[in-house]
Design an enzyme around this catalytic site. Structure first.
Site, PDB file in Angstrom:
ATOM      1  N   ILE A   7      12.912  34.948  54.138  1.00  0.00           N
ATOM      2  CA  ILE A   7      13.305  34.471  52.804  1.00  0.00           C
ATOM      3  C   ILE A   7      14.821  34.328  52.718  1.00  0.00           C
ATOM      4  O   ILE A   7      15.341  33.339  52.190  1.00  0.00           O
ATOM      5  CB  ILE A   7      12.776  35.404  51.695  1.00  0.00           C
ATOM      6  CG1 ILE A   7      11.260  35.601  51.836  1.00  0.00           C
ATOM      7  CG2 ILE A   7      13.087  34.824  50.311  1.00  0.00           C
ATOM      8  CD1 ILE A   7      10.652  36.566  50.850  1.00  0.00           C
ATOM      9  N   ASP A  38      24.081  47.320  60.019  1.00  0.00           N
ATOM     10  CA  ASP A  38      22.863  48.009  59.582  1.00  0.00           C
ATOM     11  C   ASP A  38      23.100  48.647  58.203  1.00  0.00           C
ATOM     12  O   ASP A  38      24.040  49.434  58.037  1.00  0.00           O
ATOM     13  CB  ASP A  38      22.573  49.090  60.640  1.00  0.00           C
ATOM     14  CG  ASP A  38      21.252  49.778  60.434  1.00  0.00           C
ATOM     15  OD1 ASP A  38      20.758  49.818  59.292  1.00  0.00           O
ATOM     16  OD2 ASP A  38      20.730  50.316  61.424  1.00  0.00           O
ATOM     17  N   ILE A  39      22.253  48.342  57.240  1.00  0.00           N
ATOM     18  CA  ILE A  39      22.453  48.900  55.891  1.00  0.00           C
ATOM     19  C   ILE A  39      22.216  50.414  55.841  1.00  0.00           C
ATOM     20  O   ILE A  39      22.528  51.053  54.836  1.00  0.00           O
ATOM     21  CB  ILE A  39      21.574  48.221  54.815  1.00  0.00           C
ATOM     22  CG1 ILE A  39      20.086  48.325  55.162  1.00  0.00           C
ATOM     23  CG2 ILE A  39      21.991  46.783  54.578  1.00  0.00           C
ATOM     24  CD1 ILE A  39      19.159  47.992  54.000  1.00  0.00           C
ATOM     25  N   THR A  58       8.584  43.245  45.777  1.00  0.00           N
ATOM     26  CA  THR A  58       7.279  42.632  45.985  1.00  0.00           C
ATOM     27  C   THR A  58       6.318  42.997  44.859  1.00  0.00           C
ATOM     28  O   THR A  58       6.464  44.056  44.231  1.00  0.00           O
ATOM     29  CB  THR A  58       6.702  43.136  47.328  1.00  0.00           C
ATOM     30  OG1 THR A  58       5.312  42.851  47.375  1.00  0.00           O
ATOM     31  CG2 THR A  58       6.851  44.645  47.479  1.00  0.00           C
ATOM     32  N   ASP A  59       5.312  42.165  44.650  1.00  0.00           N
ATOM     33  CA  ASP A  59       4.273  42.488  43.661  1.00  0.00           C
ATOM     34  C   ASP A  59       3.355  43.610  44.163  1.00  0.00           C
ATOM     35  O   ASP A  59       2.570  44.168  43.397  1.00  0.00           O
ATOM     36  CB  ASP A  59       3.446  41.240  43.310  1.00  0.00           C
ATOM     37  CG  ASP A  59       2.730  40.616  44.499  1.00  0.00           C
ATOM     38  OD1 ASP A  59       2.958  41.052  45.649  1.00  0.00           O
ATOM     39  OD2 ASP A  59       1.923  39.695  44.276  1.00  0.00           O
ATOM     40  N   TYR A  71       4.462  50.438  53.205  1.00  0.00           N
ATOM     41  CA  TYR A  71       5.423  49.364  52.856  1.00  0.00           C
ATOM     42  C   TYR A  71       5.635  49.316  51.355  1.00  0.00           C
ATOM     43  O   TYR A  71       6.767  49.390  50.865  1.00  0.00           O
ATOM     44  CB  TYR A  71       4.915  48.006  53.373  1.00  0.00           C
ATOM     45  CG  TYR A  71       5.623  46.824  52.734  1.00  0.00           C
ATOM     46  CD1 TYR A  71       6.981  46.586  52.957  1.00  0.00           C
ATOM     47  CD2 TYR A  71       4.935  45.944  51.888  1.00  0.00           C
ATOM     48  CE1 TYR A  71       7.633  45.507  52.363  1.00  0.00           C
ATOM     49  CE2 TYR A  71       5.574  44.864  51.291  1.00  0.00           C
ATOM     50  CZ  TYR A  71       6.926  44.649  51.531  1.00  0.00           C
ATOM     51  OH  TYR A  71       7.570  43.586  50.937  1.00  0.00           O
ATOM     52  N   ASN A 101       3.207  36.721  47.564  1.00  0.00           N
ATOM     53  CA  ASN A 101       3.325  36.317  48.977  1.00  0.00           C
ATOM     54  C   ASN A 101       4.016  34.964  49.118  1.00  0.00           C
ATOM     55  O   ASN A 101       3.622  33.991  48.502  1.00  0.00           O
ATOM     56  CB  ASN A 101       1.940  36.200  49.614  1.00  0.00           C
ATOM     57  CG  ASN A 101       1.281  37.549  49.793  1.00  0.00           C
ATOM     58  OD1 ASN A 101       1.038  38.254  48.828  1.00  0.00           O
ATOM     59  ND2 ASN A 101       0.991  37.901  51.023  1.00  0.00           N
ATOM     60  N   ARG A 161      -4.630  36.545  47.588  1.00  0.00           N
ATOM     61  CA  ARG A 161      -3.183  36.597  47.438  1.00  0.00           C
ATOM     62  C   ARG A 161      -2.746  35.382  46.616  1.00  0.00           C
ATOM     63  O   ARG A 161      -3.379  34.346  46.629  1.00  0.00           O
ATOM     64  CB  ARG A 161      -2.478  36.582  48.810  1.00  0.00           C
ATOM     65  CG  ARG A 161      -2.824  37.789  49.711  1.00  0.00           C
ATOM     66  CD  ARG A 161      -2.230  39.053  49.137  1.00  0.00           C
ATOM     67  NE  ARG A 161      -2.451  40.260  49.939  1.00  0.00           N
ATOM     68  CZ  ARG A 161      -3.437  41.129  49.711  1.00  0.00           C
ATOM     69  NH1 ARG A 161      -4.318  40.922  48.748  1.00  0.00           N
ATOM     70  NH2 ARG A 161      -3.523  42.227  50.431  1.00  0.00           N
ATOM     71  N   ASN A 168      -8.269  34.857  51.560  1.00  0.00           N
ATOM     72  CA  ASN A 168      -7.712  34.670  52.908  1.00  0.00           C
ATOM     73  C   ASN A 168      -8.529  33.685  53.737  1.00  0.00           C
ATOM     74  O   ASN A 168      -7.979  32.831  54.428  1.00  0.00           O
ATOM     75  CB  ASN A 168      -7.633  36.011  53.637  1.00  0.00           C
ATOM     76  CG  ASN A 168      -6.619  36.943  52.997  1.00  0.00           C
ATOM     77  OD1 ASN A 168      -5.678  36.485  52.339  1.00  0.00           O
ATOM     78  ND2 ASN A 168      -6.812  38.236  53.166  1.00  0.00           N
ATOM     79  N   ASP A 215     -11.141  45.799  59.125  1.00  0.00           N
ATOM     80  CA  ASP A 215     -10.225  45.624  57.998  1.00  0.00           C
ATOM     81  C   ASP A 215      -8.959  46.477  58.139  1.00  0.00           C
ATOM     82  O   ASP A 215      -8.934  47.469  58.864  1.00  0.00           O
ATOM     83  CB  ASP A 215     -10.948  46.009  56.693  1.00  0.00           C
ATOM     84  CG  ASP A 215     -10.428  45.244  55.495  1.00  0.00           C
ATOM     85  OD1 ASP A 215      -9.386  44.578  55.624  1.00  0.00           O
ATOM     86  OD2 ASP A 215     -11.075  45.307  54.434  1.00  0.00           O
ATOM     87  N   HIS A 229      -6.565  48.218  52.214  1.00  0.00           N
ATOM     88  CA  HIS A 229      -6.296  46.788  51.971  1.00  0.00           C
ATOM     89  C   HIS A 229      -6.454  46.440  50.481  1.00  0.00           C
ATOM     90  O   HIS A 229      -7.557  46.488  49.941  1.00  0.00           O
ATOM     91  CB  HIS A 229      -7.307  45.980  52.807  1.00  0.00           C
ATOM     92  CG  HIS A 229      -6.944  44.545  52.969  1.00  0.00           C
ATOM     93  ND1 HIS A 229      -7.659  43.714  53.793  1.00  0.00           N
ATOM     94  CD2 HIS A 229      -5.967  43.776  52.438  1.00  0.00           C
ATOM     95  CE1 HIS A 229      -7.133  42.512  53.766  1.00  0.00           C
ATOM     96  NE2 HIS A 229      -6.106  42.518  52.942  1.00  0.00           N
TER      97      HIS A 229
END
Ligand code: NAD
Ligand code: TYD
Length: 352
Positions: free
Chosen positions: A12, A59-60, A129-130, A154, A183, A218, A253, A284, A288
């Site tokens: 992005i 590197d942050i 992110t959502d 994540y 997404n 998504r 998907n 899976d 998920h």
């Protein structure tokens, strides 16, 4: 105006820079990136010669180095993309997600708090992110005032970072905005994510792995639409607020995978069954999330933004980009990538 973009060599961030560096010559863009596996210097070749663009490798999570960057460049605006971004990697190795997404964001906030006290700062725009909201059932949409229920390491790390950003606004008055987007898809996306993975696997005649029944939903947004929304927020977003960004574009998907097969057949002149026959339903993803869908009315009401790209044209453009950028594709398929593919897919049993 100096604008520090973190993670600008990733998917992005590089689309953001490629859109706006040539357009806004009165801004100096400083791209701060560690160049992890997800980054690709080829994403930025068009920008290298532009006078309002500077790349800084680092590197942050290194606070002292971040202080130096602020001393050298004095940015007034921070657009923070840098992160570990892949859910499956976070399941296999969560620690890096805490380190980069939580500690790295904390470092950036701290350096802004300290440096901006003296030199003044305009905005810390945190890209999230959502997925922080968790999973929806069959109906309903994510709105900005919903509680956070992250399911994966994540999304938990992103949720934690979002909370820190808001706490810095409330406690220290740090000028900040959080954006939560659905997404993204488009050029330069690393082929660990669904859409580029399916395109590249199909072109190499490899299995197209669909997790579970393929009925998870998504809400897909073309990456340029996300970037334009972020630019609007740098201009018109209200400090201390959260903005949801999404395309009102829900797909299962399996529907996407089939649509990619159909479009690929049109683009390559092959029979679509050659691609469709590669589809394999596999074990899976643990935890998920079933469905994501964004209510983007707040950003639409407060800015001029609306998504412009239609999904079928956006998907076709994306497929063409991967077909036309073989050098990029070859650079990405390194040993690290092949190891990742083995690690994430070899243990999954086939369900069909
Ligand atoms: P990406 O994985 O493609 O790129 C991440 C970039 O961050 C890479 O250039 C990488 O080198 C850099 N980076 C990683 N660790 C770093 C560190 N310690 N220091 C400096 N740079 C580092 O990610 P993306 O898909 O472009 O996502 C960008 C941001 O947008 C992320 O914060 C992600 O959570 C968020 N987001 C992504 C999506 C999506 O669909 N991809 C959707 C909503 C939000
Ligand atoms: P992904 O692109 O990893 O994004 P996210 O997990 O952040 O939503 O995955 C998108 C959807 O596709 C998600 O429901 C998981 C699914 N998926 C597959 O079915 N197969 C795959 O190989 C991958 C990577 C994802």
């Amino acid at each position: 105006m100096k604008i520090l973009v973190t993670g600008g060599a990733g998917f992005i961030g590089s689309n953001f820079l490629n859109l706006f560096v040539p357009r806004y010559k009165n801004y100096h863009f400083i791209n701060l990136d560690k160049l992890t596996y997800a980054a690709n210097p080829l994403n930025l070749t068009e920008l290298e010669s532009l006078p309002n663009y500077t790349f800084v490798h680092g590197d942050i999570t290194d606070y002292a180095w971040l202080e130096n960057v602020f001393d050298n460049y004095s940015p007034e605006l921070v657009v923070h993309f840098a992160a570990e971004s892949h859910v499956d990697r976070s399941i296999i190795g969560p620690e890096a997600f805490v380190h980069v997404n939580v500690n790295g964001t904390f470092n950036l906030l701290e350096v802004c708090r300290k440096k901006w006290e003296k030199m003044g700062g305009k905005l810390f725009l945190h890209i999230s992110t959502d997925e922080v909201y968790g999973s929806l059932g069959q109906t309903g949409y994510f709105t900005e005032n919903m509680p956070y229920f992250p399911s994966s390491p994540y999304s938990a790390s992103k949720a934690s970072a979002d909370h820190f950003v808001r706490a810095y606004y409330v406690t220290y008055g740090l000028p900040a905005i959080v954006s939560n987007c659905s997404n993204n898809y488009g050029p330069y996306q690393f082929p660990e994510k669904l859409i580029p993975l399916i395109i590249l696997n199909a072109l190499s005649g490899k299995q197209l792995p669909v997790y579970g029944k393929g009925d998870n939903v998504r809400d897909w947004l073309y990456v340029d639409d996300h970037c334009r929304a972020l630019w609007e927020l740098t201009q018109k977003g209200k400090l201390g607020e959260t903005y949801n960004i999404g395309g009102n574009n829900e797909w299962k998907n399996i529907e996407i995978v089939e649509e990619i097969c159909r479009l690929l057949a049109e683009e390559t002149g092959k029979d679509k069954d050659e691609y469709l026959n590669l589809i394999a339903f596999v074990e899976d993803r643990p935890g998920h999330d079933k469905r994501y869908a964004i209510d983007a009315s707040k950003i639409k009401n407060e800015t001029e933004w609306e998504p412009l790209e239609d999904f079928s044209t956006g998907l076709r453009k994306t497929i063409r980009w991967y077909l036309e950028n073989q050098e990029w594709v070859e650079k990405v398929k390194t040993g690290e990538y092949l190891q990742w593919m083995e690690l994430n897919y070899n243990h999954r049993s086939r369900l069909n």
